[in-house]
Design a protein around this motif. Structure first.
Motif, PDB file in Angstrom:
ATOM      1  N   SER A 125      37.532  72.041  69.124  1.00  0.00           N
ATOM      2  CA  SER A 125      37.314  72.334  67.703  1.00  0.00           C
ATOM      3  C   SER A 125      35.979  73.053  67.505  1.00  0.00           C
ATOM      4  O   SER A 125      35.838  73.896  66.614  1.00  0.00           O
ATOM      5  CB  SER A 125      37.383  71.053  66.865  1.00  0.00           C
ATOM      6  OG  SER A 125      36.513  70.072  67.372  1.00  0.00           O
ATOM      7  N   MET A 126      34.998  72.737  68.376  1.00  0.00           N
ATOM      8  CA  MET A 126      33.693  73.422  68.284  1.00  0.00           C
ATOM      9  C   MET A 126      33.863  74.896  68.627  1.00  0.00           C
ATOM     10  O   MET A 126      33.302  75.774  67.951  1.00  0.00           O
ATOM     11  CB  MET A 126      32.697  72.751  69.251  1.00  0.00           C
ATOM     12  CG  MET A 126      31.285  73.285  69.189  1.00  0.00           C
ATOM     13  SD  MET A 126      30.468  73.048  67.605  1.00  0.00           S
ATOM     14  CE  MET A 126      30.216  74.741  67.109  1.00  0.00           C
ATOM     15  N   ALA A 127      34.651  75.186  69.670  1.00  0.00           N
ATOM     16  CA  ALA A 127      34.879  76.583  70.053  1.00  0.00           C
ATOM     17  C   ALA A 127      35.600  77.329  68.926  1.00  0.00           C
ATOM     18  O   ALA A 127      35.273  78.478  68.611  1.00  0.00           O
ATOM     19  CB  ALA A 127      35.699  76.638  71.338  1.00  0.00           C
ATOM     20  N   VAL A 151      35.052  73.000  58.784  1.00  0.00           N
ATOM     21  CA  VAL A 151      36.426  72.948  59.343  1.00  0.00           C
ATOM     22  C   VAL A 151      36.983  71.526  59.212  1.00  0.00           C
ATOM     23  O   VAL A 151      38.109  71.310  58.759  1.00  0.00           O
ATOM     24  CB  VAL A 151      36.380  73.408  60.827  1.00  0.00           C
ATOM     25  CG1 VAL A 151      37.628  73.014  61.587  1.00  0.00           C
ATOM     26  CG2 VAL A 151      36.152  74.913  60.906  1.00  0.00           C
ATOM     27  N   ARG A 152      36.147  70.555  59.599  1.00  0.00           N
ATOM     28  CA  ARG A 152      36.588  69.149  59.518  1.00  0.00           C
ATOM     29  C   ARG A 152      36.824  68.739  58.072  1.00  0.00           C
ATOM     30  O   ARG A 152      37.835  68.085  57.752  1.00  0.00           O
ATOM     31  CB  ARG A 152      35.514  68.238  60.127  1.00  0.00           C
ATOM     32  CG  ARG A 152      35.458  68.292  61.633  1.00  0.00           C
ATOM     33  CD  ARG A 152      34.209  67.604  62.155  1.00  0.00           C
ATOM     34  NE  ARG A 152      34.241  67.476  63.602  1.00  0.00           N
ATOM     35  CZ  ARG A 152      33.157  67.371  64.357  1.00  0.00           C
ATOM     36  NH1 ARG A 152      31.950  67.392  63.814  1.00  0.00           N
ATOM     37  NH2 ARG A 152      33.270  67.251  65.666  1.00  0.00           N
ATOM     38  N   ALA A 153      35.889  69.125  57.187  1.00  0.00           N
ATOM     39  CA  ALA A 153      36.022  68.732  55.782  1.00  0.00           C
ATOM     40  C   ALA A 153      37.327  69.293  55.204  1.00  0.00           C
ATOM     41  O   ALA A 153      38.079  68.572  54.532  1.00  0.00           O
ATOM     42  CB  ALA A 153      34.814  69.232  54.993  1.00  0.00           C
ATOM     43  N   GLY A 165      31.857  63.891  77.096  1.00  0.00           N
ATOM     44  CA  GLY A 165      31.302  64.964  76.274  1.00  0.00           C
ATOM     45  C   GLY A 165      31.597  64.802  74.802  1.00  0.00           C
ATOM     46  O   GLY A 165      32.028  63.739  74.350  1.00  0.00           O
ATOM     47  N   SER A 166      31.358  65.888  74.082  1.00  0.00           N
ATOM     48  CA  SER A 166      31.545  65.863  72.628  1.00  0.00           C
ATOM     49  C   SER A 166      32.614  66.895  72.268  1.00  0.00           C
ATOM     50  O   SER A 166      33.401  67.298  73.125  1.00  0.00           O
ATOM     51  CB  SER A 166      30.211  66.163  71.943  1.00  0.00           C
ATOM     52  OG  SER A 166      29.712  67.406  72.394  1.00  0.00           O
ATOM     53  N   ALA A 167      32.626  67.320  71.005  1.00  0.00           N
ATOM     54  CA  ALA A 167      33.641  68.283  70.574  1.00  0.00           C
ATOM     55  C   ALA A 167      33.525  69.566  71.401  1.00  0.00           C
ATOM     56  O   ALA A 167      32.432  70.101  71.552  1.00  0.00           O
ATOM     57  CB  ALA A 167      33.423  68.604  69.104  1.00  0.00           C
ATOM     58  N   THR A 168      34.610  70.031  71.944  1.00  0.00           N
ATOM     59  CA  THR A 168      34.589  71.309  72.668  1.00  0.00           C
ATOM     60  C   THR A 168      35.610  72.269  72.050  1.00  0.00           C
ATOM     61  O   THR A 168      35.283  73.400  71.705  1.00  0.00           O
ATOM     62  CB  THR A 168      34.906  71.131  74.169  1.00  0.00           C
ATOM     63  OG1 THR A 168      36.080  70.328  74.297  1.00  0.00           O
ATOM     64  CG2 THR A 168      33.758  70.479  74.904  1.00  0.00           C
ATOM     65  N   SER A 176      23.542  74.375  70.223  1.00  0.00           N
ATOM     66  CA  SER A 176      22.969  73.269  71.011  1.00  0.00           C
ATOM     67  C   SER A 176      22.408  72.204  70.078  1.00  0.00           C
ATOM     68  O   SER A 176      21.608  72.505  69.194  1.00  0.00           O
ATOM     69  CB  SER A 176      21.832  73.798  71.894  1.00  0.00           C
ATOM     70  OG  SER A 176      22.254  74.939  72.598  1.00  0.00           O
ATOM     71  N   ASN A 177      22.809  70.979  70.327  1.00  0.00           N
ATOM     72  CA  ASN A 177      22.382  69.874  69.464  1.00  0.00           C
ATOM     73  C   ASN A 177      21.079  69.241  69.949  1.00  0.00           C
ATOM     74  O   ASN A 177      20.765  69.327  71.126  1.00  0.00           O
ATOM     75  CB  ASN A 177      23.491  68.810  69.414  1.00  0.00           C
ATOM     76  CG  ASN A 177      24.462  69.112  68.290  1.00  0.00           C
ATOM     77  OD1 ASN A 177      24.058  69.442  67.187  1.00  0.00           O
ATOM     78  ND2 ASN A 177      25.742  68.997  68.586  1.00  0.00           N
ATOM     79  N   PRO A 178      20.335  68.566  69.100  1.00  0.00           N
ATOM     80  CA  PRO A 178      20.558  68.409  67.659  1.00  0.00           C
ATOM     81  C   PRO A 178      20.132  69.669  66.885  1.00  0.00           C
ATOM     82  O   PRO A 178      18.946  70.016  66.876  1.00  0.00           O
ATOM     83  CB  PRO A 178      19.666  67.216  67.274  1.00  0.00           C
ATOM     84  CG  PRO A 178      18.613  67.155  68.351  1.00  0.00           C
ATOM     85  CD  PRO A 178      19.168  67.791  69.581  1.00  0.00           C
TER      86      PRO A 178
HETATM   87  C1  LMR Z   1      29.957  68.111  66.612  1.00  0.00           C
HETATM   88  O1  LMR Z   1      29.672  68.177  65.433  1.00  0.00           O
HETATM   89  O2  LMR Z   1      30.815  67.334  67.021  1.00  0.00           O
HETATM   90  C2  LMR Z   1      29.296  69.094  67.568  1.00  0.00           C
HETATM   91  O3  LMR Z   1      27.993  69.360  67.139  1.00  0.00           O
HETATM   92  C3  LMR Z   1      29.379  68.641  68.962  1.00  0.00           C
HETATM   93  C4  LMR Z   1      28.692  69.497  69.966  1.00  0.00           C
HETATM   94  O4  LMR Z   1      28.265  68.923  70.987  1.00  0.00           O
HETATM   95  O5  LMR Z   1      28.535  70.716  69.786  1.00  0.00           O
END
Ligand code: LMR
Length: 281
Positions: free
Chosen positions: A191-193, A116-118, A186-189, A82-84
């Motif tokens: 790739s986050m999963a 993962v992104r890097a 929403g945001s990343a789902t 959960s962000n932040p």
């Molecule tokens: C992100 O880095 O994109 C994630 O933290 C997004 C999220 O809402 O979990």
């Protein structure tokens, strides 16, 4: 509906058995005997939403879930998504402390998506075989607090100054790129999963006694003067077995400057999480 989702997942030919729980009345039974608790609850960031907007909603959710975790699964590994994350992990720590069950080795902010992104962006940029690429990412999990240590990429790669700047900024802004692209949905789902599943799998391997498990995570840390910091950690059955101080040695000038620049922002996020819990008690 949750029964249907559980049944859907139970059709996968894996040894995992999925149970469904709904609502606050089933929270306690969902946590009993659990080894790993993953908390992705809360609202995702939407365009125009400030970090404060997100914090005000999600910090309350994390606090009440953590009270239930402290009462029912105090020995579990706890993964906070959960962000932040830079603030919700300190919220979780303070709740566990108040309940007298805080073990810093078992509380993790999930920053795997940054790694993962890097790895993905570096492999694409340098035309490398993705499976082999690993880039440690330190600091926190938002904006400039995310610091990929490109100089420590494995296998070893050289980058021009321009590539370092471009890749660093892309990795730091990747979450926001999705928030804007999804335009309010929403945001990343996905790739986050994927990233969360990787971190759970690593935790399960460590709990199973595998002695060679390393992941980056936002944890209580003595690597810098900040009380929480993301870095590579070695995992064991007890949680964080060791930090890797050498990861912070031999940084390039760019990385050393970026590390100093992120500290005030990360410090403020951590303090915000801590004071949120104390203001309410
Ligand atoms: C992100 O880095 O994109 C994630 O933290 C997004 C999220 O809402 O979990």
């Amino acid at each position: 509906m949750l029964k249907g989702i559980a049944a859907d997942l139970n059709h996968c030919n894996t040894p995992a058995r999925v149970l469904d729980f709904t609502g606050e009345s089933e929270l306690e039974s969902s946590l009993k005997g659990v080894d790993v608790v993953v908390i992705p609850a809360g609202i995702p960031q939407k365009p125009g939403m400030t970090c404060d907007d997100l914090f005000n909603v999600n910090a309350n959710i994390v606090r009440s879930l953590m009270e239930a975790v402290a009462d029912n699964a105090p020995d579990a590994f706890i993964h906070i998504i959960s962000n932040p994350v830079n603030s919700t992990v300190p919220v979780a720590a303070e709740v566990l402390k108040q309940k007298g069950v805080y073990d810093p080795r078992r509380l993790f902010g999930v920053t795997t998506l940054d790694v993962v992104r890097a790895s993905t962006f570096v492999a694409q940029k340098k035309n490398l075989k993705l499976i082999d690429v690993s880039v440690p990412v330190i600091g926190g999990h938002a904006g400039i607090t995310i610091l990929p240590l490109l100089s420590k990429t494995r296998p070893s790669v050289t980058f021009t100054d321009g590539e370092v700047e471009e890749l660093t900024v892309r990795i730091q802004n990747a979450g926001m790129e999705l928030v804007e692209g999804k335009a309010g949905a929403g945001s990343a789902t996905l790739s986050m999963a994927y990233a969360a599943a990787r971190f759970v799998e690593s935790s399960l391997r460590a709990l199973d006694g595998d002695g060679d498990v390393y992941e980056c995570s936002f944890v209580q840390s003595d690597l810098t003067e900040l009380p929480f910091f993301a870095s590579r950690v070695k995992l064991s059955r007890k949680g964080v077995e060791a930090m890797i101080p050498s990861d912070l040695q031999g940084l390039t000038d760019y990385e050393a400057k970026a590390l100093e620049a992120l500290k005030p922002e990360l410090k403020a996020c951590i303090e915000k999480g801590v004071s949120f819990v104390h203001k309410q008690t």
